[in-house]
Design an enzyme around this catalytic site. Sequence first.
Site, PDB file in Angstrom:
ATOM      1  N   HIS A  97       0.833  -1.195   0.000  1.00  0.00           N
ATOM      2  CA  HIS A  97       0.000   0.000   0.000  1.00  0.00           C
ATOM      3  C   HIS A  97       0.874   1.253   0.000  1.00  0.00           C
ATOM      4  O   HIS A  97       2.085   1.186   0.204  1.00  0.00           O
ATOM      5  CB  HIS A  97      -0.915  -0.002   1.223  1.00  0.00           C
TER       6      HIS A  97
ATOM      7  N   SER B 138       2.687   4.477   1.277  1.00  0.00           N
ATOM      8  CA  SER B 138       3.417   4.558   2.541  1.00  0.00           C
ATOM      9  C   SER B 138       2.805   5.513   3.554  1.00  0.00           C
ATOM     10  O   SER B 138       3.228   5.534   4.709  1.00  0.00           O
ATOM     11  CB  SER B 138       4.877   4.961   2.272  1.00  0.00           C
TER      12      SER B 138
ATOM     13  N   GLU C 204      -3.781   1.028 -13.726  1.00  0.00           N
ATOM     14  CA  GLU C 204      -4.697   2.176 -13.770  1.00  0.00           C
ATOM     15  C   GLU C 204      -3.901   3.378 -13.310  1.00  0.00           C
ATOM     16  O   GLU C 204      -3.524   3.461 -12.140  1.00  0.00           O
ATOM     17  CB  GLU C 204      -5.926   1.915 -12.886  1.00  0.00           C
TER      18      GLU C 204
ATOM     19  N   CYS D 242      -9.129   9.816  -9.514  1.00  0.00           N
ATOM     20  CA  CYS D 242      -8.667   9.680 -10.891  1.00  0.00           C
ATOM     21  C   CYS D 242      -9.783   9.920 -11.898  1.00  0.00           C
ATOM     22  O   CYS D 242      -9.545  10.467 -12.970  1.00  0.00           O
ATOM     23  CB  CYS D 242      -8.083   8.277 -11.108  1.00  0.00           C
TER      24      CYS D 242
END
Length: 462
Positions: free
Chosen positions: A163, A165, A236, A270
């Site tokens: 994941h 940080s 993505e 996004c």
Amino acid sequence: MKGAAVAIASVSPATGEVLKTFDPMPEDRIDAALDRAMGGFDKVRHLSFKERGEWMRALADLLDDERDEIAALMTTEMGKTLAAAKAEVTKCAYACRFYAGRSAGFLADEPADPAAVGAHLAYAHYQPLGPVLAIMPWNFPLWQVMRFAAPALMAGNVGLLKHASNVPQTALRLEDLFKRAGFPEGAFQTLLIGSDAVERVLTDDRVRAATLTGSEAAGRSVAAIAGRALKKTVLELGGSDPFVVMPSADLDRAAQVAATSRCLNNGQSCISAKRFIVHADAYDAFAEAFVGRMSAMTLGDPMASDTDVGPLATEQGRTDVEEQVADAREKGARVLCGGERPDRPGWWYPPTVVAGITPEMRMWSEEVFGPVAGLYKVGSYDEAVAVANDTTFGLGANAWTTDPGEQEQFVADLESGQVFLNGMTTSYPELPFGGVKNSGYGRELSAHGIREFCNLKTVWVA
């Protein structure tokens, strides 16, 4: 994915205070995790969809039961509003149940015509690949992970999560949730590692594939590493989505959705609309309504129920947004609202509308990851499409028109992985999600997403 080691720490975006730090996993613990992943894969792959589905439904129940606590953790680590965080947890629970109930059908054998291939029986059969490395971003710290993990584990794969940080506590909480839901050891593990350790994990023979949601640079790096190792990837990589408004549109509704989309997740999504491309015949009315709604957004404590926009997740993110707006202003753009950071601790930036964007400005070609909208005036449908497609990205697109002919044209002409007409672009488990051009490749969600990390095996029986 090379680079210097990054500090693994929870830092409050609202105050800048360091809340908790973590040491990166040493080599021996990474090796042990990879061994557990292989052991977990040997168990998970041989179980039925019914058995895996029971665990996935148990995970959904845990998400529902612990929603408020999980949401507060996400808000603390990355600054999204508490209301948005709660909605994210609920959406993840829905996705778990969606795949628990539909995976068997999505991965059912696909029969072929045996006579055409000279066989007694012929069909295509889906099988899992193995441990998949998921490199995930901070902006939707639960949903980005779950939209990979739910289909991948229901298919019989196992997950290794690297994941972002700055959300380590959320990452560890995810591993704990999978364990308590009943998934066997090694089925889903969090690797607390920096970007400097990604290549070492991805090239290990025990890892069979990777998925990444993140920056274009990170995607290029991971794709190159995976390509040398001949491993499947799904990427993505963000977007600079157009929001096209034509004269026939419901302008008040379009302006309302435009402001909601641009400020979703504090402007850090996004598939949020970022470039608002408006026909000249509708421009003045839309701009007035849009600026009014952006100006009315409440910037404040993300834990408060009346807050619309919280802080940006990182100090560097706020700096990037400030520099993009400053660049546009210096080159002649007009800031219609916002544009100045408030004088307070933390990484705040107000909802902002910038008009008169031209190609030499950074905002024309770069994704702006904050609550900043670029406003463009165009004179025709063709010019609208040209501006919309004048980007290296192609994740989502949004068009507003009640003309059936224009609607059909937009679907055909907009270069993107998704086109939403007269409504806000979002993701649903029922629909495939992904982009074209520099927004990446492959698809998440729907039947297409669960098949990405499967071996489609041809079976021919004499």
